[in-house]
Design a protein around this motif. Structure first.
Motif, PDB file in Angstrom:
ATOM      1  N   GLY A 138      -5.340   4.425 -22.234  1.00  0.00           N
ATOM      2  CA  GLY A 138      -5.916   3.219 -21.660  1.00  0.00           C
ATOM      3  C   GLY A 138      -6.151   3.347 -20.172  1.00  0.00           C
ATOM      4  N   MET A 139      -6.526   2.235 -19.572  1.00  0.00           N
ATOM      5  CA  MET A 139      -6.785   2.177 -18.142  1.00  0.00           C
ATOM      6  C   MET A 139      -5.942   1.063 -17.529  1.00  0.00           C
ATOM      7  N   ALA A 140      -5.429   1.315 -16.338  1.00  0.00           N
ATOM      8  CA  ALA A 140      -4.649   0.312 -15.616  1.00  0.00           C
ATOM      9  C   ALA A 140      -5.330   0.022 -14.292  1.00  0.00           C
ATOM     10  N   LEU A 141      -5.295  -1.235 -13.885  1.00  0.00           N
ATOM     11  CA  LEU A 141      -5.893  -1.628 -12.617  1.00  0.00           C
ATOM     12  C   LEU A 141      -5.043  -1.157 -11.454  1.00  0.00           C
ATOM     13  N   THR A 142      -5.685  -0.669 -10.415  1.00  0.00           N
ATOM     14  CA  THR A 142      -4.987  -0.402  -9.166  1.00  0.00           C
ATOM     15  C   THR A 142      -4.729  -1.743  -8.470  1.00  0.00           C
ATOM     16  N   ALA A 143      -4.007  -1.721  -7.370  1.00  0.00           N
ATOM     17  CA  ALA A 143      -3.775  -2.961  -6.619  1.00  0.00           C
ATOM     18  C   ALA A 143      -5.110  -3.557  -6.175  1.00  0.00           C
ATOM     19  N   GLN A 144      -6.023  -2.706  -5.711  1.00  0.00           N
ATOM     20  CA  GLN A 144      -7.347  -3.200  -5.315  1.00  0.00           C
ATOM     21  C   GLN A 144      -8.125  -3.699  -6.526  1.00  0.00           C
ATOM     22  N   GLY A 145      -7.919  -3.045  -7.661  1.00  0.00           N
ATOM     23  CA  GLY A 145      -8.584  -3.466  -8.885  1.00  0.00           C
ATOM     24  C   GLY A 145      -8.103  -4.825  -9.356  1.00  0.00           C
ATOM     25  N   ARG A 146      -6.795  -5.080  -9.249  1.00  0.00           N
ATOM     26  CA  ARG A 146      -6.262  -6.384  -9.652  1.00  0.00           C
ATOM     27  C   ARG A 146      -6.816  -7.500  -8.775  1.00  0.00           C
ATOM     28  N   SER A 147      -6.885  -7.232  -7.483  1.00  0.00           N
ATOM     29  CA  SER A 147      -7.431  -8.230  -6.560  1.00  0.00           C
ATOM     30  C   SER A 147      -8.901  -8.507  -6.867  1.00  0.00           C
ATOM     31  N   LEU A 148      -9.652  -7.452  -7.140  1.00  0.00           N
ATOM     32  CA  LEU A 148     -11.070  -7.621  -7.430  1.00  0.00           C
ATOM     33  C   LEU A 148     -11.278  -8.348  -8.758  1.00  0.00           C
ATOM     34  N   ALA A 149     -10.446  -8.050  -9.738  1.00  0.00           N
ATOM     35  CA  ALA A 149     -10.570  -8.707 -11.044  1.00  0.00           C
ATOM     36  C   ALA A 149     -10.383 -10.218 -10.897  1.00  0.00           C
ATOM     37  N   ARG A 150      -9.399 -10.630 -10.099  1.00  0.00           N
ATOM     38  CA  ARG A 150      -9.202 -12.071  -9.887  1.00  0.00           C
ATOM     39  C   ARG A 150     -10.429 -12.685  -9.214  1.00  0.00           C
ATOM     40  N   SER A 151     -10.956 -12.031  -8.198  1.00  0.00           N
ATOM     41  CA  SER A 151     -12.128 -12.562  -7.498  1.00  0.00           C
ATOM     42  C   SER A 151     -13.326 -12.659  -8.434  1.00  0.00           C
TER      43      SER A 151
END
Length: 381
Positions: A138-151
């Protein structure tokens, strides 16, 4: 129409026309030619099924539809944060972020895996951020990815709300209202409000997600839920959310109908001598329960079974001498049927505040505002 049919550059251009009053001024702001903006605007109006501007020789005047849609566009673009992002990239990234792998995202979204890979890779390059890490299959979000996903989720929520408002202008109420239901509101308040709302808005989908405050607060912040209904937190969860009081709940001590303490005048020392089942530490009800004994200088009784499920608690009470602290509304049917009984009321002043939690700056649609009004009336009736 599908939200994903929208073109972000066309939305950006429409917003700039609203702000600047002409296509020529907007062209400079969005780095598109005037013919390209004219063509894009025509496509956007065709998708929405209504004009956004009145054309004049000296400029463009926003229609009521444009004035309503513009704040949604502005908020969505602010959350996206870059003019380099395309709708295809936003859709692909959210699909992978929410489903955890490219194969699952492909199956759920209908997009081919190569398309997903290409869009997410191009998004990462455009924003110069590493968004995903491979974890096994699978794939996991990076810290920047988590922030971008919320936005991106918040941007999606704003555009979905905008499209709902566009349909309402045409006399067709559509869309979804997503409600996080915490334990206390499920027995009486929310069913009453939802039923009345559905009678008025039969074309609107009502989505109710049950859970604790801890389980629901992040989906609210992500824009996946519009509001939470239930016990408010003291202090509040943070500046990014706001709480509104609906009413004060006064919980009582509950036991089975033939409990040994039923019908007696029971002091707290007597109540403390029995086993209790109650929600986990840190929840508003548990804190009120602890305060009830601490204020009287009595040690809190043992809690052999920690539980926040009213259904489970009910069965425990029916089959034992356990006690609990609940709102009468939560077990109204059981009290009326003489399965359970009120053993005693808590000391004066013991209460919890029940209300609505929303994101700070949330702009409810007209039908969402109507639901809030129905909910407020149901709380006091």
């Amino acid at each position: 129409m599908e939200l994903w049919d929208l073109n972000l550059r066309h939305l950006y251009a429409a917003k700039e026309i609203c702000d600047k009053g002409s296509i020529s001024a907007a062209a400079d702001a969005v780095n598109l030619t005037q013919p390209a903006i004219t063509q894009g605007l025509g496509k956007l109006e065709a998708l929405l099924g209504q004009p956004l501007f009145e054309r004049h020789t000296d400029g463009m005047t926003p229609t009521p539809a444009a004035k309503m849609f513009a704040p949604r566009i502005e908020s969505a673009l602010a959350n996206i944060g870059s003019s380099r992002v395309t709708m295809a990239q936003l859709r692909a990234f959210l699909s992978v972020a929410e489903h955890g792998s490219y194969p699952t995202a492909s199956a759920m979204s209908g997009l081919a895996q190569p398309t997903l890979h290409r869009s997410v890779a191009n998004l990462s390059i455009a924003l110069r951020r590493k968004l995903l890490d491979r974890r096994g299959k699978g794939m996991a979000l990076t810290a920047q990815g988590r922030s971008l996903a919320r936005s991106f989720r918040l941007a999606r929520a704003e555009l979905a709300a905008g499209l709902s408002e566009m349909e309402a202008l045409k006399g067709r109420e559509t869309g979804t209202i997503s409600i996080g239901a915490m334990p206390l509101c499920r027995a009486r308040l929310l069913p009453k409000a939802v039923t009345e709302f559905h009678n008025a808005y039969s074309g609107v989908e009502i989505r109710i997600v049950e859970g604790s405050h801890a389980e629901l607060i992040e989906p609210l912040r992500d824009g996946e839920l519009d509001l939470l209904v239930g016990a408010l937190r003291e202090p509040g969860p943070g500046e990014d959310v706001q709480q509104k009081l609906l009413f004060e709940d006064h919980p009582v001590v509950i036991g089975r109908y033939d409990h040994p303490l039923r019908g007696q005048h029971n002091d707290l020392e007597t109540l403390a001598s029995y086993p209790w089942t109650i929600a986990a530490p840190g929840t508003p009800l548990r804190m009120r329960w602890e305060q009830m004994f601490q204020a009287a200088g009595i040690g809190c009784p043992d809690v052999p079974i920690e539980c926040g499920s009213v259904i489970t608690i009910r069965q425990i009470l029916l089959e034992s001498d356990f006690l609990t602290l609940l709102s009468p509304d939560q077990v109204a049917v059981e009290l009326e049927a003489d399965w359970l009984s009120t053993i005693g009321g808590p000391p004066e002043g013991l209460h919890r505040t029940i209300g609505v939690t929303t994101r700070s700056g949330w702009m409810p649609t007209g039908m969402q505002q109507d639901f809030m009004q129905i909910l407020e009336k149901a709380a006091i009736s």
